[in-house]
Design a protein around this motif. Sequence first.
Motif, short mmCIF file in Angstrom:
data_model
loop_
_atom_site.label_atom_id
_atom_site.label_comp_id
_atom_site.label_asym_id
_atom_site.label_seq_id
_atom_site.Cartn_x
_atom_site.Cartn_y
_atom_site.Cartn_z
N PRO B 27 0.85 -1.20 0.00
CA PRO B 27 0.00 0.00 0.00
C PRO B 27 0.88 1.25 0.00
N ALA B 28 0.41 2.31 -0.58
CA ALA B 28 1.23 3.51 -0.80
C ALA B 28 1.86 4.06 0.48
N TYR B 30 2.33 2.51 3.40
CA TYR B 30 2.60 1.44 4.36
C TYR B 30 3.73 1.82 5.33
N PHE B 31 4.82 2.24 4.83
CA PHE B 31 5.98 2.53 5.69
C PHE B 31 5.79 3.78 6.51
N SER B 32 5.07 4.78 5.98
CA SER B 32 4.87 6.02 6.72
C SER B 32 3.95 5.82 7.92
N SER B 33 2.98 4.89 7.76
CA SER B 33 2.04 4.68 8.86
C SER B 33 2.46 3.55 9.79
N PHE B 34 3.51 2.80 9.37
CA PHE B 34 3.90 1.61 10.12
C PHE B 34 4.28 1.94 11.56
N GLU B 35 5.08 3.00 11.73
CA GLU B 35 5.57 3.39 13.04
C GLU B 35 4.39 3.71 13.97
N ASN B 36 3.49 4.47 13.44
CA ASN B 36 2.31 4.88 14.19
C ASN B 36 1.51 3.66 14.65
N LYS B 37 1.33 2.72 13.72
CA LYS B 37 0.57 1.52 13.98
C LYS B 37 1.23 0.69 15.10
N LEU B 38 2.54 0.62 15.01
CA LEU B 38 3.31 -0.16 15.99
C LEU B 38 3.19 0.44 17.39
N ARG B 39 3.31 1.77 17.43
CA ARG B 39 3.18 2.47 18.70
C ARG B 39 1.84 2.16 19.37
#
Lengths: 182, 273
Positions: B27-28, B30-39
């Motif tokens: 997904p476009a 994916y990496f930008s939102s990954f950190e947020n999701k992990l937190r």
Amino acid sequence: MPHYSDEEILSLYRDESSRNMALHHLIQKYQQKLYWHIRKIVISHDDTDDVLQNTFIKVWKGLAGFKEESQLFTWLYRIATNESLTFLKQKARANTTSIHPIEYQLSKSLESDTFFSGDEIQLKLQKAILTLPEKQRIVFNMRYYDETPYEQMSEILETSVGALKASYHIAAKKIEEFLVTN
Amino acid sequence: MEPNDYNLNDESNLPSGHDDKSSFDLPADYFSSFENKLRKKIESQEELKEFPFLLSVSKNNLFSVPVDYFAEVEKTLESTAELSIYAKLQSIKPIVPTELEADYIKHLQSCIQYKVELTEELKSYEILYSIDKENPFVVSETYFETFAEHIKDKIFATKGTKESVLDSVLDFIFGKKTTLAFGIITVICLAVYFYKSTEKPLEIGDCKTLACLERQEILNNNKVISNFDDDQLIDLVDVKSLDKQLNSKKETKVSTEQLNMDSVSEQDILDEL
């Protein structure tokens, strides 16, 4: 509203308390079918109304004696057909002033009938049908318009399938000839 | 090679023949939102630490929706959005197709076959075949709506009048059939009565002619006698028989008188004198 089956109507009739309901459902289910069947025989709306009323009154009076040897709709159609033919005979007998046969009078009345919406070709077709003898006319209408199977017609008109087939083909031939010559 | 040394940005580290447009896609964002999701995940796990049971249970959705629900919802929402500008259309409830009858499919084939049979049958009549099969008769729109009530009124009105016993009896007495039967019986009775009264033969005595009748007998039947003229009456008289009967009556009278005289004694005559 979905219609009740014949068996359901008859079982409603057998119970005294639900007899009125049986009449209601019987009329609701068959009024239109019988109306159009009678209408094609007696032609005029007012006459059809009279015959249809007499048919239902007769059916109601005779329902207690209905032996279920035949199907209900067959019995209803038979009564409606007989009532229509009797009506035409009475009309012919009552009309002593005209020298023309009843079919000619019916044909003439079509032209001025406000409840006839057919175009020129439909009017011609109806006139052609009216030149047929009564029995042939009924057979033709039932097969051509109502698309009634010969087996069912045989039960209603109490005539053999073979005779009905012959009758229909003779009628169709006569109508074709009428349409060609007129 | 240590994993830490692996630099994805370094093109040289990519396998040969691979470029940015690999067959795998992401997904476009994916990496930008990954950190947020992990937190967020770590936070929620921290929260649940106090509740070990909840932490041990896997977070699965136990509820399900009908198949194609979300696709249907999307369509419904789309059509509602489309119709929102047409107020009148929106107010009309769409017709929901009812379920097919159980034996519909079963009968479909025979129905089609029958239609074909009908068409084939009509094909030999060119003109009839070319005409549209339509019902040219019409009826007022409200006719069938009111017909049932009309018939019910008619049937139950007739039934109501017949419920009275007196009416039933009067109906029977003055009914068409009874009147007709009574009329026929009356006519037959009158016919029989008149036939008998006109044809009743006269008792004509021993001589077999009218001449042997007593006067009273003739008077009783004067209607019949009056039908004869004098000549006919004379013709009816059998002269020989009449003479014979008159003579026999005379003889009887004389013999009776003789019999009476025989029974009178001389003393009786003297007493009488």
